[in-house]
Write an enzyme that holds these catalytic residues in place. Sequence first.
Site, PDB file in Angstrom:
ATOM      1  CG  ASN A   1      -0.391  -0.199   2.520  1.00 56.50           C
ATOM      2  OD1 ASN A   1       0.604  -0.901   2.676  1.00 56.50           O
ATOM      3  ND2 ASN A   1      -0.972   0.429   3.512  1.00 56.50           N
TER       4      ASN A   1
ATOM      5  CD  GLU B   1      -1.372   4.821   4.494  1.00 59.03           C
ATOM      6  OE1 GLU B   1      -0.848   5.655   5.262  1.00 59.03           O
ATOM      7  OE2 GLU B   1      -2.098   3.883   4.884  1.00 59.03           O
TER       8      GLU B   1
ATOM      9  CB  CYS C   1      -5.429  -1.464  -1.711  1.00 58.29           C
ATOM     10  SG  CYS C   1      -6.796  -0.788  -0.775  1.00 58.29           S
TER      11      CYS C   1
ATOM     12  CD  GLU D   1      -5.258  -5.979  -1.026  1.00 56.04           C
ATOM     13  OE1 GLU D   1      -4.790  -4.818  -1.020  1.00 56.04           O
ATOM     14  OE2 GLU D   1      -5.857  -6.465  -0.064  1.00 56.04           O
TER      15      GLU D   1
HETATM   16  N1  THU Z   1      -5.243  -1.433   2.597  1.00 52.85           N
HETATM   17  C1  THU Z   1      -4.725  -2.274   1.659  1.00 52.85           C
HETATM   18  O1  THU Z   1      -3.626  -2.058   1.154  1.00 52.85           O
HETATM   19  N2  THU Z   1      -5.452  -3.368   1.310  1.00 52.85           N
HETATM   20  C2  THU Z   1      -6.661  -3.699   1.843  1.00 52.85           C
HETATM   21  O2  THU Z   1      -7.272  -4.678   1.430  1.00 52.85           O
HETATM   22  C3  THU Z   1      -7.249  -2.865   2.901  1.00 52.85           C
HETATM   23  C4  THU Z   1      -6.519  -1.622   3.242  1.00 52.85           C
HETATM   24  C5  THU Z   1      -4.442  -0.270   3.006  1.00 52.85           C
HETATM   25  C6  THU Z   1      -5.038   1.064   2.618  1.00 52.85           C
HETATM   26  C7  THU Z   1      -4.403   1.969   3.640  1.00 52.85           C
HETATM   27  O3  THU Z   1      -3.116   2.368   3.186  1.00 52.85           O
HETATM   28  C8  THU Z   1      -4.224   1.085   4.860  1.00 52.85           C
HETATM   29  O4  THU Z   1      -4.334  -0.249   4.405  1.00 52.85           O
HETATM   30  C9  THU Z   1      -5.248   1.330   5.957  1.00 52.85           C
HETATM   31  O5  THU Z   1      -6.539   1.308   5.456  1.00 52.85           O
END
Ligand code: THU
Length: 132
Positions: free
Chosen positions: A43, A45, A54, A56
């Site tokens: 992920n 941000e 995300c 994925e």
């Molecule tokens: N996040 C993911 O990378 N994958 C998921 O399936 C759920 C959430 C990340 C988004 C954000 O950077 C952090 O987790 C908290 O929500």
Amino acid sequence: MVSDEALLRAALQARERSYCPYSRFAVGAALLAASGGIYTGANVENASYGLSMCAERVALFRAVAAGERSFLKLAIVGGPAGRAPEALCPPCGACRQALFEFAPDLEVLLGTARGIETRFPLRNLLPEPFEL
Ligand code: THU
């Protein structure tokens, strides 16, 4: 032949590169293409929170941009940054829909530092996908 354990290790390694200064929640993903290639994501941000992406979808979009169109399995690990992942991190709804576009028959492997804990067909995680 890529083993499920190797795919999980790739997800754990990818998670180390998560950029998550806002949530402090680090996620790693490793997508196995039908070609045998592995595409990883973490992920990423942003100070404008809604721009965050995300793990994925980072893995999926990297793979598609590399020319892949067919996928077999996806391993996911996530949890508080700086600690080994102890709980499952199922993919969010947006990622389920994005994955369905290319891989309706995908198998999703959810892991922790202990190993692969459970497996789901993507179709079970997204019972009524949007289709044009
Ligand atoms: N996040 C993911 O990378 N994958 C998921 O399936 C759920 C959430 C990340 C988004 C954000 O950077 C952090 O987790 C908290 O929500």
